[in-house]
Design a protein around this motif. Structure first.
Motif, mmCIF file in Angstrom:
data_model
loop_
_atom_site.group_PDB
_atom_site.id
_atom_site.type_symbol
_atom_site.label_atom_id
_atom_site.label_comp_id
_atom_site.label_asym_id
_atom_site.label_seq_id
_atom_site.Cartn_x
_atom_site.Cartn_y
_atom_site.Cartn_z
ATOM 1 N N GLU A 219 0.827 -1.210 0.000
ATOM 2 C CA GLU A 219 0.000 0.000 0.000
ATOM 3 C C GLU A 219 0.860 1.259 0.000
ATOM 4 O OE1 GLU A 219 -4.175 -1.222 2.088
ATOM 5 O OE2 GLU A 219 -2.475 -0.938 3.439
ATOM 6 N N ARG A 268 -4.488 1.332 -8.442
ATOM 7 C CA ARG A 268 -5.674 0.896 -7.695
ATOM 8 C C ARG A 268 -6.814 1.898 -7.886
ATOM 9 N NH1 ARG A 268 -5.347 0.157 -1.241
ATOM 10 N NH2 ARG A 268 -4.638 2.293 -1.458
ATOM 11 N N MET A 272 -11.224 0.973 -3.884
ATOM 12 C CA MET A 272 -10.736 -0.399 -3.700
ATOM 13 C C MET A 272 -9.933 -0.487 -2.415
ATOM 14 S SD MET A 272 -8.354 -2.828 -6.136
ATOM 15 C CE MET A 272 -9.702 -3.214 -7.257
ATOM 16 N N PHE A 274 -7.704 -3.230 0.306
ATOM 17 C CA PHE A 274 -7.028 -4.503 0.496
ATOM 18 C C PHE A 274 -7.306 -4.972 1.929
ATOM 19 C CE2 PHE A 274 -3.830 -2.625 -2.637
ATOM 20 C CZ PHE A 274 -4.458 -3.215 -3.734
ATOM 21 N N ALA A 287 -8.772 -8.058 -2.560
ATOM 22 C CA ALA A 287 -9.076 -6.710 -3.021
ATOM 23 C C ALA A 287 -10.588 -6.633 -3.181
ATOM 24 C CB ALA A 287 -8.377 -6.418 -4.340
ATOM 25 N N GLN A 289 -13.945 -4.178 -4.126
ATOM 26 C CA GLN A 289 -14.390 -2.977 -4.818
ATOM 27 C C GLN A 289 -15.900 -2.854 -4.682
ATOM 28 O OE1 GLN A 289 -12.363 -0.783 -6.801
ATOM 29 N NE2 GLN A 289 -14.163 0.524 -6.835
#
Length: 324
Positions: A219, A268, A272, A274, A287, A289
């Protein structure tokens, strides 16, 4: 990858009366426990929950297609159903090899979610959890399922039935139509394949710590930290099935993977996230969304480094994730 101990899946899931030597009362009328046991066998044989459920349904259809006197003549309905389910799976495995020759990109076994998160992810929503049907132990780790994919159908059946579910070689022989001695050789060959895959004995807590560090570095797009967490010989494989955008060829080398994952983080989409989720009983990431799981990441960890990453983006393999 941890090698499954003999009988681990059967003991954890089926209970003392659910094996092939159980009495007549342990047949189809014994309740959902029998069906669950069969799905546990079929999933390990096929690597697909949908195909496993179809195989078990076919076995039950054959059972109820028999006349009542014929069913009453079966000494152990549980053994009969296990044999028929395994034979159905054997046929599916034979045809699956031909189907996968035309599959777009790499084929990865269908990952299974678990209701509980190992990290700080969002608690699972309501709905049918595949973990209610499949025991999430070391025998369903993605690492082992991938090794099973490299076996011949006969090797896979012999290994799963004997080494995982403790069936005798005489019982395996009935499924495969071979002698018990031949089945013993098949299981031995399968065992060598598992050993050659260099099973990892890294404790679960240590695996989770490495995956969490990987998530944070990912990230942050910290390439140096990612490289430090990846084995130099690591590989990453993705399965989009032609239905989702992903890299088609495996990525080899820790540095190449680090740069690829940094690029994934950079691209990304907004919204979204993680999340830390259990994937086939092991620490993994997903992941998500707009409330839908779009990618599942499974890891193999050896010591303090990640050796393999499996990326599943095929939406047909992720249906259970959003439900769970």
């Amino acid at each position: 990858m941890t090698t499954p101990s003999a009988g681990s899946a059967r003991g954890a899931d089926a209970g003392p009366d659910a094996g092939p030597d159980a009495g007549p009362d342990a047949g189809p009328d014994a309740g959902p426990g029998e069906r669950r046991r069969l799905i546990n066998v079929a999933y390990r044989l096929l690597g697909s929950l949908a195909e496993a459920e179809d195989a078990v349904q076919e076995a039950y259809a054959r059972w109820y297609a028999m006349s009542p006197p014929a069913r009453q003549a079966v000494a152990s309905p549980a053994a009969w159903l296990t044999t028929v389910t395994s034979r159905v799976c054997l046929n599916v495995l034979g045809s699956a090899r031909a189907r996968r020759e035309t599959y777009v990109g790499e084929w990865i076994p269908e990952p299974l979610p678990e209701g509980a998160q190992w990290g700080g992810g969002r608690p699972g929503a309501g709905g049918a959890d595949p973990a209610d049907r499949v025991t999430l132990d070391e025998s369903v780790s993605l690492a082992l399922l991938v090794v099973l994919e490299s076996m011949t159908p006969a090797e896979r059946v012999a290994f799963v039935l004997h080494d995982v579910f403790c069936h005798t070689f005489a019982e395996v022989a009935e499924v495969l139509g071979r002698s018990p001695a031949a089945c013993r050789q098949l299981a031995s060959s399968a065992r060598r394949r598992v050993r050659d895959a260099r099973p990892s004995a890294t404790p679960a807590a240590q695996r989770a710590g490495v995956v969490r560090k990987f998530r944070h570095a990912w990230e942050a797009q910290d390439i140096a930290a990612l490289i430090a967490l990846l084995d130099p010989g690591a590989t990453a494989v993705a399965d989009g099935g032609g239905l989702a955008v992903t890299f088609v060829e495996p990525i080899a080398g820790g540095e190449a993977i680090a740069y690829a994952w940094a690029e994934i983080a950079r691209r990304r989409p907004a919204g979204m996230t993680f999340l830390e989720r259990t994937v086939n009983g092991q620490p993994g990431l997903v992941a998500e969304q707009d409330g839908t799981v779009v990618t599942v990441f499974a890891f193999d960890v050896d010591g303090d480094r990640i050796t393999r990453i499996w990326v599943v983006r095929n939406p047909e393999k992720l249906r259970h994730w959003t439900a769970a």
